[in-house]
Design a protein around this motif. Sequence first.
Motif, PDB file in Angstrom:
ATOM      1  N   LEU A  82       2.794   0.197   1.397  1.00 23.81           N
ATOM      2  CA  LEU A  82       1.380   0.465   1.196  1.00 23.81           C
ATOM      3  C   LEU A  82       0.516  -0.747   1.546  1.00 23.81           C
ATOM      4  O   LEU A  82      -0.566  -0.609   2.132  1.00 23.81           O
ATOM      5  CB  LEU A  82       1.121   0.877  -0.251  1.00 23.81           C
ATOM      6  CG  LEU A  82       1.635   2.252  -0.701  1.00 23.81           C
ATOM      7  CD1 LEU A  82       1.414   2.431  -2.194  1.00 23.81           C
ATOM      8  CD2 LEU A  82       0.947   3.373   0.065  1.00 23.81           C
ATOM      9  N   ALA A  83       0.998  -1.931   1.190  1.00 26.52           N
ATOM     10  CA  ALA A  83       0.234  -3.149   1.489  1.00 26.52           C
ATOM     11  C   ALA A  83       0.189  -3.431   2.986  1.00 26.52           C
ATOM     12  O   ALA A  83      -0.831  -3.893   3.510  1.00 26.52           O
ATOM     13  CB  ALA A  83       0.839  -4.332   0.741  1.00 26.52           C
ATOM     14  N   GLU A  84       1.292  -3.148   3.670  1.00 26.05           N
ATOM     15  CA  GLU A  84       1.356  -3.465   5.101  1.00 26.05           C
ATOM     16  C   GLU A  84       0.704  -2.389   5.964  1.00 26.05           C
ATOM     17  O   GLU A  84      -0.051  -2.703   6.894  1.00 26.05           O
ATOM     18  CB  GLU A  84       2.820  -3.643   5.512  1.00 26.05           C
ATOM     19  CG  GLU A  84       3.489  -4.835   4.830  1.00 26.05           C
ATOM     20  CD  GLU A  84       4.982  -4.883   5.106  1.00 26.05           C
ATOM     21  OE1 GLU A  84       5.481  -3.951   5.780  1.00 26.05           O
ATOM     22  OE2 GLU A  84       5.644  -5.850   4.659  1.00 26.05           O
ATOM     23  N   ALA A  85       0.996  -1.104   5.672  1.00 29.55           N
ATOM     24  CA  ALA A  85       0.528  -0.018   6.540  1.00 29.55           C
ATOM     25  C   ALA A  85      -0.823   0.534   6.110  1.00 29.55           C
ATOM     26  O   ALA A  85      -1.657   0.876   6.956  1.00 29.55           O
ATOM     27  CB  ALA A  85       1.567   1.103   6.569  1.00 29.55           C
ATOM     28  N   LYS A  86      -1.061   0.641   4.808  1.00 31.79           N
ATOM     29  CA  LYS A  86      -2.290   1.267   4.312  1.00 31.79           C
ATOM     30  C   LYS A  86      -3.307   0.265   3.764  1.00 31.79           C
ATOM     31  O   LYS A  86      -4.387   0.673   3.317  1.00 31.79           O
ATOM     32  CB  LYS A  86      -1.946   2.271   3.203  1.00 31.79           C
ATOM     33  CG  LYS A  86      -0.929   3.338   3.613  1.00 31.79           C
ATOM     34  CD  LYS A  86      -1.458   4.237   4.710  1.00 31.79           C
ATOM     35  CE  LYS A  86      -0.453   5.318   5.059  1.00 31.79           C
ATOM     36  NZ  LYS A  86      -0.964   6.214   6.133  1.00 31.79           N
TER      37      LYS A  86
END
Length: 508
Positions: A82-86
């Motif tokens: 979530l931190a990297e993609a979203k």
Amino acid sequence: MKFYRYNTCTLKEASFAAMIPMSTLNSWDKGFDDNMNSIIIPDKRGKTGKVTIDTVKTIIETARNYQTKKNRIRLKTFTRMLAEAKKITLSSKTVGDILTANNLRSPETRRKRPVFYQRLRQEIPNGLVSIDGSEVKIYIDGQVIKLNLEMAVDTNTFAHTAFSIADQETSEEFIKVLKAHCREWGTPIGLVTDSGTANISASSLNFLDSKNIKSVPSGPANPKGNGTIEGAFSQLKQVIGSIHIDTSSHRALAKSVLQTIISVYIKMRNRLPLTNQLKTPAECMTIQVSDKNRDQVKDKLQNKINMKNATGDDQAKLDILYCLFTNMKIEADAAAIARARKTITFYNMEAILESEKVFVKAVNRKKERLSLPYFFGILKRVQQDLDDQAYKRQCQERYNYNQLKEQIKVQQEQKQRAPSTVQDVLNILSSAVKAPAKYLKAVSLRRAKEWINELISSTKYVGALRKKFEKSLIEMTQLNMEQKNKIWEYVTGFLNLKSTGKSVTLFS
């Protein structure tokens, strides 16, 4: 760290040598580069994003895509993704709460509670004997032959007193081992076994009755109960290891070889004293015990229950435990009763009452379940279910998507509406009284407080405002007297007026 790269050892070997888990070594390893220079990891404490309805919606959609592809959601990996993609920077705990609130993750709580166990080790030799069977494998020319080893062990001295080898664990083998023990060491007072069919068969129980031997159940899922014989099997198998015979012999050869090995092991085991004991198990078995001591042990095994009157805040919980002992006649010694009294105070009353109902139904179906370990096993499971459900409700009050949408809808309507009136305040307080969730109730009360303060600031005479509240509240027939009293107390708290007898009679 990277030290294992400069040697021939692997990460696993380094873990075994340093006695540190591989996961810990791997996490340390990520903090250094190939030249053993420390990698500076930015500290993100206090910089995580605020949970909004759009954030919750994105997390839900991403998690459902995971489930559609039949992928298991691993919380830390999912949070990192979530931190990297979203670009959603939240802690794994917050992400887990959001998933739990929207039925995408099972609630999981880990509140430590004391576990009840029933100690069975006795104070005199040949007072309580443990008998059980265990499977032993013999390898002959690559073919596996499975045999059953039935063995008896004294719970006080740890003396291995008798054994027998057969194809399967049967009642005949159980009686055979017990007879061998009685011939060599005399008749024990009690016998502890598990709930195997061979141990509780009619022939086995009749033999115990003929010898006046008290049968003591070990209890389900209780390693403290029948641990003596299980420990004996574990040590035995560690000593003899795997038996491989390179010949095309018959089953009788396998049985004779095993017979010899077990005989040697038992003789050597009985010659070795236990820790902090001067005498060997064989010497301890020959100690003479007075009739008085035997009678005392017999009374314990027959479980004479002497409950003392308890005091304190947990009296209600102890009363339920006392009723179980009195009405259902649960057999337990003094030490087990003391542990039960201490353990039950750590559980909620709701869980205790529910466990009592389940326990009574279970015992009515099967009398062998009448024991303290079985009751506390039910209590532990029921309490865990209640804790999980409470945790799930807490998550739903904060992060449930539907409730967040409802909250935003209410806020938008409030911004677009005209200035508040007395009836508006009473309507929202009525919604607060009937609100199913604590979060919605808190939002309604906060909005009512703002409106009441607006009305107070816009009026010159508070008494007139108070009369308007009285008249409008009387006309709200959809509320009962208790709900009206709660609303009136809340309103008068802001009007800074004391409730009089007149205000009470308004709702009668």
